[in-house]
Design a protein around this motif. Structure first.
Motif, PDB file in Angstrom:
ATOM      1  N   ASP A  31       0.780  -1.130  -0.111  1.00 12.24           N
ATOM      2  CA  ASP A  31      -0.014  -0.050  -0.040  1.00 12.24           C
ATOM      3  C   ASP A  31       0.823   1.173   0.064  1.00 12.24           C
ATOM      4  O   ASP A  31       0.594   2.363  -0.513  1.00 12.24           O
ATOM      5  CB  ASP A  31      -0.968  -0.059   1.097  1.00 12.24           C
TER       6      ASP A  31
ATOM      7  N   GLU B 293      -5.077  -2.472  -4.073  1.00 14.17           N
ATOM      8  CA  GLU B 293      -5.334  -1.179  -4.848  1.00 14.17           C
ATOM      9  C   GLU B 293      -4.208  -1.311  -5.938  1.00 14.17           C
ATOM     10  O   GLU B 293      -3.512  -0.352  -6.041  1.00 14.17           O
ATOM     11  CB  GLU B 293      -5.010   0.101  -4.031  1.00 14.17           C
TER      12      GLU B 293
ATOM     13  N   ARG C 287     -10.296   2.643 -14.593  1.00 10.75           N
ATOM     14  CA  ARG C 287     -10.136   3.421 -13.357  1.00 10.75           C
ATOM     15  C   ARG C 287     -10.046   4.778 -13.310  1.00 10.75           C
ATOM     16  O   ARG C 287     -10.363   5.588 -12.859  1.00 10.75           O
ATOM     17  CB  ARG C 287      -8.884   2.634 -12.514  1.00 10.75           C
TER      18      ARG C 287
END
Length: 213
Positions: free
Chosen positions: A76, A108, A136
């Protein structure tokens, strides 16, 4: 189709997190010994590899996508870091030993690669990652546009309420006033509305402050 990839690895083979626990490096998690550089280059793509983030901002402008060969414990952190440089496809090279425990719906990233994949699977994943990134990016733009329109609507509705109260007119007439004023001043309706709201608030605050003295 993506052609030029930047592979990033942690600066050290093993780093300690804030709790003092040692994080496994990507190399250690990858029991097969296969590196993403080898797998991607074998498919005919260009690859540049770096440890840490030294000079990576400059390389980010030259490459089309980034492959993070990092342990899941700092994934992350790295995703946030590389996306702060630019908006581009982010792919995670997941060590085979961590595939089952680390691959979940909350990742993510635009795609996940691991050593057990065949060349065809890697090639297909890269294509899917590029497509996912485009979707996205489009979703983020649409979301930003929607939020902007909602914010503009709030200003207009507040300005209409003020005009209705002060001029004793209907909402339709209030909006027509805003539209006409915007045309005369060559501004957007929301800009005229925000000016009215700000001036009204300033007057109200000064009246309140004056009455207290």
């Amino acid at each position: 189709m993506l052609q030029h990839f930047l592979v990033i690895r942690p600066s050290g083979e093993a780093a300690a997190d804030a709790s003092g626990e040692t994080k496994r490096s990507s190399d250690e998690a990858d029991r097969s010994g296969i590196r993403p550089e080898t797998a991607i280059t074998a498919l005919g793509f260009r690859v540049q590899s770096l440890r840490g983030d030294q000079k990576t901002k400059a390389l980010a402008a030259k490459c089309e996508a980034v492959i993070l060969a990092v342990p899941s414990s700092c994934l992350d952190e790295w995703v946030a870091r590389v996306l702060s440089w630019r908006d581009w496809p982010v792919i995670w090279w997941c060590g085979e030993a961590a595939v089952t425990e680390s691959c979940h719906g909350g990742l993510e990233v635009d795609g996940v690669l691991f050593p057990g994949m065949t060349p065809a699977q890697i090639h297909w994943t890269l294509m899917i990652s590029s497509s996912h990134h485009l979707r996205r990016t489009q979703w983020q733009k649409e979301r930003e546009q929607l939020l902007s329109r909602l914010e503009e609507r709030k200003w207009i509705e507040r300005a209409k309420a003020i005009l209705c109260e002060m001029k004793k007119i209907s909402e339709a007439d209030a909006y027509e006033f805003l539209r006409t004023q915007a045309m005369n001043e060559r501004k957007r309706v929301v800009d005229v509305a925000s000016s009215i709201v700000n001036v009204y608030q300033w007057i109200s605050e000064n009246k309140t402050g004056g009455s207290r003295k």
